[in-house]
Design a protein around this motif. Structure first.
Motif, PDB file in Angstrom:
ATOM      1  N   UNK A   1      23.331  41.190  46.219  1.00  0.00           N
ATOM      2  CA  UNK A   1      23.717  41.089  47.616  1.00  0.00           C
ATOM      3  C   UNK A   1      22.970  42.203  48.322  1.00  0.00           C
ATOM      4  N   UNK A   2      22.263  41.923  49.393  1.00  0.00           N
ATOM      5  CA  UNK A   2      21.418  42.918  50.052  1.00  0.00           C
ATOM      6  C   UNK A   2      22.084  43.496  51.273  1.00  0.00           C
ATOM      7  N   UNK A   3      21.598  44.591  51.770  1.00  0.00           N
ATOM      8  CA  UNK A   3      21.381  45.859  51.094  1.00  0.00           C
ATOM      9  C   UNK A   3      22.388  46.882  51.604  1.00  0.00           C
ATOM     10  N   UNK A   4      23.515  46.999  51.057  1.00  0.00           N
ATOM     11  CA  UNK A   4      24.497  47.936  51.593  1.00  0.00           C
ATOM     12  C   UNK A   4      24.898  49.029  50.630  1.00  0.00           C
ATOM     13  N   UNK A   5      24.395  49.003  49.420  1.00  0.00           N
ATOM     14  CA  UNK A   5      24.862  49.971  48.439  1.00  0.00           C
ATOM     15  C   UNK A   5      23.740  50.391  47.522  1.00  0.00           C
ATOM     16  N   UNK A   6      23.811  51.591  47.019  1.00  0.00           N
ATOM     17  CA  UNK A   6      22.804  52.090  46.097  1.00  0.00           C
ATOM     18  C   UNK A   6      22.967  51.442  44.727  1.00  0.00           C
ATOM     19  N   UNK A   7      21.879  51.045  44.146  1.00  0.00           N
ATOM     20  CA  UNK A   7      21.879  50.536  42.772  1.00  0.00           C
ATOM     21  C   UNK A   7      20.719  51.182  42.042  1.00  0.00           C
ATOM     22  N   UNK A   8      20.743  51.105  40.739  1.00  0.00           N
ATOM     23  CA  UNK A   8      19.734  51.788  39.947  1.00  0.00           C
ATOM     24  C   UNK A   8      19.219  50.870  38.847  1.00  0.00           C
ATOM     25  N   UNK A   9      17.994  51.042  38.481  1.00  0.00           N
ATOM     26  CA  UNK A   9      17.466  50.372  37.303  1.00  0.00           C
ATOM     27  C   UNK A   9      16.572  51.342  36.563  1.00  0.00           C
TER      28      UNK A   9
ATOM     29  N   UNK B   1      22.047  48.619  37.064  1.00  0.00           N
ATOM     30  CA  UNK B   1      23.447  48.973  37.228  1.00  0.00           C
ATOM     31  C   UNK B   1      23.805  49.188  38.677  1.00  0.00           C
ATOM     32  N   UNK B   2      25.095  49.247  38.952  1.00  0.00           N
ATOM     33  CA  UNK B   2      25.604  49.452  40.297  1.00  0.00           C
ATOM     34  C   UNK B   2      26.660  50.545  40.260  1.00  0.00           C
ATOM     35  N   UNK B   3      26.623  51.420  41.268  1.00  0.00           N
ATOM     36  CA  UNK B   3      27.590  52.507  41.286  1.00  0.00           C
ATOM     37  C   UNK B   3      28.868  52.091  42.010  1.00  0.00           C
TER      38      UNK B   3
END
Length: 181
Positions: A171-179, A52-54
């Motif tokens: 798209x790398x890497x400017x934002x926090x994502x979670x798995x 997911x992406x916040x």
């Protein structure tokens, strides 16, 4: 498992300008941009892992009616593309930096005909990358509140396990994502 190395590519569109224009129109309310065609992150119930992406919406733009995203199938070569897709779209509220265990919103968007919202982009990340889209009944969210958007494919429902697992193009890497498994 958590990751902070990817920004998922997603586009969320909402209804806007209806009162001012008197017509039903849509405007982009959140856009991470398209994928960079370098990598992806597994998000498939058949794998099993969910990614997911916040995101946070601005004031006055808080009704989601349409979501666009990019992804690809990865597995043994040659990777076959299933004749249909089965996705689950979830939106979780984030509290204290952690997604809540129960989704705020959940919708299965299986397409038995294979005709909705999957377009071959002509680009590859070792495998063909597809752009997906789905229209949704309006989802009202609160502006200024962090949410996590999760889009999970179910390869076990999309014609069996011979199609490989589905990966969300990133798209790398400017934002926090979670798995998480």
């Amino acid at each position: 498992k958590r990751s902070t190395s990817f920004q998922f590519s997603l586009l969320v569109v909402i209804l806007s300008g209806m009162a001012a224009a008197g017509t039903a129109g849509a405007a982009v309310i959140y856009d991470n941009g398209g994928p960079d065609y370098v990598d992806g992150y597994a998000s498939d119930f058949g794998f099993p892992v969910e990614a997911g992406d916040d995101f946070i919406l601005n004031a006055g733009v808080d009704v989601v009616t349409d979501i666009h995203w990019w992804g690809f199938y990865f597995g043994t070569v040659p990777v076959l593309v299933p004749p249909n897709d089965a996705f689950t779209i979830r939106i979780f509220e984030i509290s204290g930096g952690v997604p809540q265990p129960i989704p705020f919103y959940e919708n299965s968007v299986a397409d038995p005909t294979g005709n909705y919202g999957r377009i071959d982009t002509g680009n590859t990340i070792g495998n063909r990358v597809f752009e997906y889209s789905v229209d949704l009944a309006p989802i009202s969210l609160s502006s200024g509140i962090p949410y996590l958007l999760s889009i999970v494919h179910d390869s076990t429902q999309a014609g069996g396990g011979n199609y490989g697992n589905w990966f969300w193009a990133t798209r790398k890497p400017t934002m926090t994502s979670r798995s998480w498994p």
